[in-house]
Design an enzyme around this catalytic site. Structure first.
Site, PDB file in Angstrom:
ATOM      1  N   THR A   1      -4.092   5.941   2.311  1.00 25.51           N
ATOM      2  CA  THR A   1      -4.402   7.309   2.752  1.00 25.51           C
ATOM      3  C   THR A   1      -5.202   8.041   1.667  1.00 25.51           C
ATOM      4  OG1 THR A   1      -2.193   7.234   3.785  1.00 25.51           O
ATOM      5  CG2 THR A   1      -3.463   9.227   4.106  1.00 25.51           C
TER       6      THR A   1
ATOM      7  N   ARG B   1       0.824  10.384   1.078  1.00 26.88           N
ATOM      8  CA  ARG B   1       1.301  11.306   2.117  1.00 26.88           C
ATOM      9  C   ARG B   1       2.470  12.131   1.627  1.00 26.88           C
ATOM     10  NH1 ARG B   1       1.062   7.385   7.345  1.00 26.88           N
ATOM     11  NH2 ARG B   1      -0.909   6.449   6.713  1.00 26.88           N
TER      12      ARG B   1
ATOM     13  N   GLU C   1       0.866  -1.182   0.000  1.00 30.31           N
ATOM     14  CA  GLU C   1       0.000   0.000   0.000  1.00 30.31           C
ATOM     15  C   GLU C   1       0.905   1.235   0.000  1.00 30.31           C
ATOM     16  OE1 GLU C   1      -2.549   0.203   3.527  1.00 30.31           O
ATOM     17  OE2 GLU C   1      -2.473   2.398   3.437  1.00 30.31           O
TER      18      GLU C   1
ATOM     19  N   LYS D   1     -10.318  -1.971   7.470  1.00 29.40           N
ATOM     20  CA  LYS D   1      -9.021  -1.661   8.067  1.00 29.40           C
ATOM     21  C   LYS D   1      -9.279  -1.100   9.465  1.00 29.40           C
ATOM     22  CE  LYS D   1      -5.205   1.642   7.576  1.00 29.40           C
ATOM     23  NZ  LYS D   1      -4.201   2.191   6.643  1.00 29.40           N
TER      24      LYS D   1
END
Ligand code: 3PG
Length: 230
Positions: A73, A50, A46, A133
């Site tokens: 994210t 960011r 993943e 998650k």
């Protein structure tokens, strides 16, 4: 549609009980970072949104044969669309977002939403998704909290992420409602910046070995450090 996407995601997670959460600042590091993970037996990663380079990192790392790259994210629909355009094979968010779920539905690209409360889980179920998650896993109370969730939500499987490391991953993986665990312990942002590829490979191989020792690695295709007997 939700069923196909859920099936794809669950199959991917079942084959990859440890999913690294990757932060890469320089797109030039994307391919070597991906290769370092792969050399350690990690087949799914993943890449988080960011850094300003996240889209280029996803595109570059997706070229590493044998590695399935998703976007993490993902906070809104624009990021979701950008991630998919760059080749992301799945979308992960720290929380639940209807617009991201809409993009997932329209594109067929699976979505792993974050949830940390029963209300979050119910919203996710309402969208036809049942893999969540659990984030931030340790800070939200760790395994005792997730064990309590398993009572009212027997149909849900979880991917705890946040604060998990080599000392706790096996315990999480042993829980029947945990499909896989996420974390950055095998590929820290600092190690990527310092191009510590051998260290990333070693920590990845350790993570895969640890997952193999847990109950769910039987048949974990691809969870095989390079050059090792099964
Ligand atoms: C995430 O984004 O999923 C977490 O930041 C990863 O958590 P960790 O760095 O504590 O493993």
């Amino acid at each position: 549609m939700a069923d196909t996407r859920a099936g794809l995601l669950d199959a991917l997670l079942d084959a990859n009980p440890v999913v690294p959460v990757v932060v890469v600042d320089d797109p030039d590091d994307a391919v070597p970072a991906g290769r370092a993970l792969l050399a350690g037996g990690i087949r799914c990663a993943e890449v988080t949104f960011r850094t300003p380079a996240a889209d280029r990192v996803i595109a570059a790392m997706s070229s590493v044969e044998g590695l399935t790259v998703g976007a993490g994210t993902v906070l809104d629909a624009d990021q979701a669309r950008l991630a998919i355009d760059c080749g992301a094979r799945f979308l992960v968010s720290p929380g639940f977002s209807d617009p991201v779920a809409d993009v997932s539905e329209a594109s067929g690209v699976p979505f792993l939403p974050g949830g940390a409360t029963p209300t979050d889980v119910i919203r996710i179920l309402e969208r036809g998704l049942s893999t969540v998650k659990f984030f931030p896993a340790e800070a939200m109370g760790g395994l005792p909290v997730l064990t309590a969730f398993a009572g009212p939500f027997p149909q849900v499987s979880f991917v705890p992420t946040g604060g998990i490391g080599p000392g706790s991953a096996a315990e999480w993986l042993a829980a029947p409602f945990v499909r896989s665990v996420g974390g950055s312990w095998m590929i820290s942002r600092a190690d990527v910046r310092n191009r510590e590829w051998a260290r990333i490979t070693r920590l990845s191989a350790d993570a895969v070995r640890l997952a193999r020792a847990s109950r769910r690695v039987e048949g974990a295709a691809g969870a095989q450090p390079a050059g090792e007997e099964r």
